[in-house]
Write a protein that holds these residues in place. Structure first.
Motif, PDB file in Angstrom:
ATOM      1  N   VAL A  11       7.815  -8.841 -16.078  1.00  0.00           N
ATOM      2  CA  VAL A  11       6.638  -8.002 -15.914  1.00  0.00           C
ATOM      3  C   VAL A  11       5.485  -8.658 -16.664  1.00  0.00           C
ATOM      4  CG1 VAL A  11       7.196  -6.471 -17.879  1.00  0.00           C
ATOM      5  CG2 VAL A  11       5.657  -5.680 -16.086  1.00  0.00           C
ATOM      6  N   LEU A  12       4.302  -8.619 -16.056  1.00  0.00           N
ATOM      7  CA  LEU A  12       3.080  -9.146 -16.651  1.00  0.00           C
ATOM      8  C   LEU A  12       2.057  -8.019 -16.714  1.00  0.00           C
ATOM      9  CD1 LEU A  12       2.779 -12.413 -14.497  1.00  0.00           C
ATOM     10  CD2 LEU A  12       3.803 -12.193 -16.783  1.00  0.00           C
ATOM     11  N   GLY A  13       1.629  -7.671 -17.919  1.00  0.00           N
ATOM     12  CA  GLY A  13       0.594  -6.664 -18.099  1.00  0.00           C
ATOM     13  C   GLY A  13      -0.682  -7.346 -18.552  1.00  0.00           C
ATOM     14  N   VAL A  14      -1.777  -7.144 -17.829  1.00  0.00           N
ATOM     15  CA  VAL A  14      -3.037  -7.794 -18.177  1.00  0.00           C
ATOM     16  C   VAL A  14      -3.746  -6.967 -19.246  1.00  0.00           C
ATOM     17  CG1 VAL A  14      -5.213  -8.748 -17.341  1.00  0.00           C
ATOM     18  CG2 VAL A  14      -3.199  -8.735 -15.840  1.00  0.00           C
ATOM     19  N   ALA A  15      -3.867  -7.564 -20.442  1.00  0.00           N
ATOM     20  CA  ALA A  15      -4.495  -6.888 -21.571  1.00  0.00           C
ATOM     21  C   ALA A  15      -6.010  -7.086 -21.585  1.00  0.00           C
ATOM     22  CB  ALA A  15      -3.894  -7.393 -22.887  1.00  0.00           C
ATOM     23  N   ARG A  16      -6.456  -8.286 -21.223  1.00  0.00           N
ATOM     24  CA  ARG A  16      -7.887  -8.609 -21.286  1.00  0.00           C
ATOM     25  C   ARG A  16      -8.260  -9.545 -20.146  1.00  0.00           C
ATOM     26  NH1 ARG A  16      -9.394  -7.739 -26.933  1.00  0.00           N
ATOM     27  NH2 ARG A  16      -7.498  -7.439 -28.140  1.00  0.00           N
ATOM     28  N   GLY A  17      -9.495  -9.430 -19.696  1.00  0.00           N
ATOM     29  CA  GLY A  17     -10.031 -10.368 -18.722  1.00  0.00           C
ATOM     30  C   GLY A  17      -9.466 -10.188 -17.330  1.00  0.00           C
ATOM     31  N   HIS A  18      -9.563 -11.283 -16.556  1.00  0.00           N
ATOM     32  CA  HIS A  18      -9.113 -11.252 -15.162  1.00  0.00           C
ATOM     33  C   HIS A  18      -8.743 -12.668 -14.740  1.00  0.00           C
ATOM     34  CE1 HIS A  18     -12.977 -12.998 -13.824  1.00  0.00           C
ATOM     35  NE2 HIS A  18     -13.471 -12.285 -14.823  1.00  0.00           N
ATOM     36  N   ALA A  19      -7.965 -12.763 -13.657  1.00  0.00           N
ATOM     37  CA  ALA A  19      -7.538 -14.070 -13.151  1.00  0.00           C
ATOM     38  C   ALA A  19      -7.204 -13.984 -11.670  1.00  0.00           C
ATOM     39  CB  ALA A  19      -6.304 -14.561 -13.915  1.00  0.00           C
ATOM     40  N   LYS A  20      -7.292 -15.138 -11.019  1.00  0.00           N
ATOM     41  CA  LYS A  20      -6.770 -15.303  -9.657  1.00  0.00           C
ATOM     42  C   LYS A  20      -5.415 -15.977  -9.820  1.00  0.00           C
ATOM     43  CE  LYS A  20     -10.674 -15.671  -6.482  1.00  0.00           C
ATOM     44  NZ  LYS A  20     -11.666 -14.926  -7.206  1.00  0.00           N
ATOM     45  N   VAL A  21      -4.373 -15.300  -9.370  1.00  0.00           N
ATOM     46  CA  VAL A  21      -3.015 -15.813  -9.503  1.00  0.00           C
ATOM     47  C   VAL A  21      -2.389 -15.862  -8.116  1.00  0.00           C
ATOM     48  CG1 VAL A  21      -0.741 -15.457 -10.560  1.00  0.00           C
ATOM     49  CG2 VAL A  21      -2.821 -14.858 -11.832  1.00  0.00           C
ATOM     50  N   ARG A  22      -1.754 -16.996  -7.814  1.00  0.00           N
ATOM     51  CA  ARG A  22      -1.006 -17.096  -6.560  1.00  0.00           C
ATOM     52  C   ARG A  22       0.424 -16.662  -6.853  1.00  0.00           C
ATOM     53  NH1 ARG A  22      -1.119 -22.403  -4.991  1.00  0.00           N
ATOM     54  NH2 ARG A  22      -2.952 -22.104  -3.711  1.00  0.00           N
ATOM     55  N   PHE A  23       0.860 -15.652  -6.141  1.00  0.00           N
ATOM     56  CA  PHE A  23       2.225 -15.161  -6.242  1.00  0.00           C
ATOM     57  C   PHE A  23       2.964 -15.524  -4.956  1.00  0.00           C
ATOM     58  CE2 PHE A  23      -0.175 -12.269  -9.016  1.00  0.00           C
ATOM     59  CZ  PHE A  23       0.585 -12.320 -10.177  1.00  0.00           C
ATOM     60  N   GLY A  24       4.235 -15.907  -5.069  1.00  0.00           N
ATOM     61  CA  GLY A  24       5.042 -16.186  -3.895  1.00  0.00           C
ATOM     62  C   GLY A  24       5.039 -17.627  -3.427  1.00  0.00           C
ATOM     63  N   GLY A  25       4.481 -18.544  -4.212  1.00  0.00           N
ATOM     64  CA  GLY A  25       4.449 -19.953  -3.809  1.00  0.00           C
ATOM     65  C   GLY A  25       3.275 -20.253  -2.900  1.00  0.00           C
ATOM     66  N   ASP A  26       3.256 -21.457  -2.360  1.00  0.00           N
ATOM     67  CA  ASP A  26       2.125 -21.914  -1.540  1.00  0.00           C
ATOM     68  C   ASP A  26       1.864 -21.030  -0.327  1.00  0.00           C
ATOM     69  OD1 ASP A  26       1.656 -23.999  -3.284  1.00  0.00           O
ATOM     70  OD2 ASP A  26       2.637 -25.508  -2.037  1.00  0.00           O
ATOM     71  N   GLN A  27       2.905 -20.362   0.184  1.00  0.00           N
ATOM     72  CA  GLN A  27       2.750 -19.490   1.357  1.00  0.00           C
ATOM     73  C   GLN A  27       2.544 -18.025   0.947  1.00  0.00           C
ATOM     74  OE1 GLN A  27       2.619 -21.251   4.229  1.00  0.00           O
ATOM     75  NE2 GLN A  27       2.997 -22.982   2.863  1.00  0.00           N
ATOM     76  N   GLY A  28       2.369 -17.782  -0.358  1.00  0.00           N
ATOM     77  CA  GLY A  28       2.254 -16.405  -0.859  1.00  0.00           C
ATOM     78  C   GLY A  28       0.850 -15.842  -0.757  1.00  0.00           C
ATOM     79  N   GLU A  29       0.485 -15.032  -1.743  1.00  0.00           N
ATOM     80  CA  GLU A  29      -0.809 -14.343  -1.772  1.00  0.00           C
ATOM     81  C   GLU A  29      -1.538 -14.681  -3.065  1.00  0.00           C
ATOM     82  OE1 GLU A  29      -2.160 -11.789   0.263  1.00  0.00           O
ATOM     83  OE2 GLU A  29      -0.525 -11.855   1.724  1.00  0.00           O
TER      84      GLU A  29
END
Length: 173
Positions: A76-94
């Motif tokens: 589990v990842l809880g975002v405490a501060r800020g923001h990010a663009k994260v690719r989930f699911g590999g190159d074919q993910g989101e």
């Protein structure tokens, strides 16, 4: 005001095995704005929520800027501060924008990689009881091994945000 929004329902995504990142047939979950982190100690707030729901082995950092997954444990990842663009699911993910108060729950094998983040981006990570976290970069050899280990990862007894009656418990079978 409660720290956790009790009415929050997760966004769900199922990512296919792409031949390098195994992913998982169970859904990847994202709770938008699930935890109120508008205080002077957002990391501690998130740690309190995860700990109260039986998730531990916590850490504070960001998300690695290279594609990786964990084949022996859910995360589990809880975002405490800020923001990010994260690719989930590999190159074919989101590619998702995650920001303070959001929580992402990754079933074992789910690829993730930070593509861009604010300077103050900070995450609290945790795991359900079980084996220690392993870090796998996508390769054909690691993929083959992960296909053996991922089905053996035990289901968590609780949702790290909403506990024993949380959506994870009914969505992960």
């Amino acid at each position: 005001m409660p720290v956790v929004r009790q009415d929050v329902e997760p966004l769900t995504f199922v990512f296919a095995d792409d031949g390098l990142v195994p992913n998982n047939p169970m859904p990847f979950l994202v709770y938008k704005g699930a935890i109120d982190v508008a205080n002077g100690h957002p990391e501690t707030t998130i740690e309190g929520v995860f700990g109260a729901n039986g998730w531990g082995a916590m850490w504070r950092n960001g998300v690695y800027d290279f594609a990786h997954y964990h084949a022996t444990v859910h995360e589990v990842l809880g975002v405490a501060r800020g923001h990010a663009k994260v690719r989930f699911g590999g190159d074919q993910g989101e590619v998702l924008e995650i920001s303070a108060g959001d929580v992402a729950i990754l079933p074992a094998g789910t690829g993730h990689q930070c593509l861009a983040s604010s300077r103050d981006f900070r995450v609290v990570g945790a795991y359900p009881p079980g084996p220690p976290m392993d870090l796998q970069r996508p390769t054909p050899e690691k993929h083959a091994k992960a296909l053996q280990t991922i089905p053996q990862v035990k289901l968590p007894k609780t949702d790290p945000v909403l506990g024993a009656d949380g959506p994870l418990v009914r969505l992960w079978k």
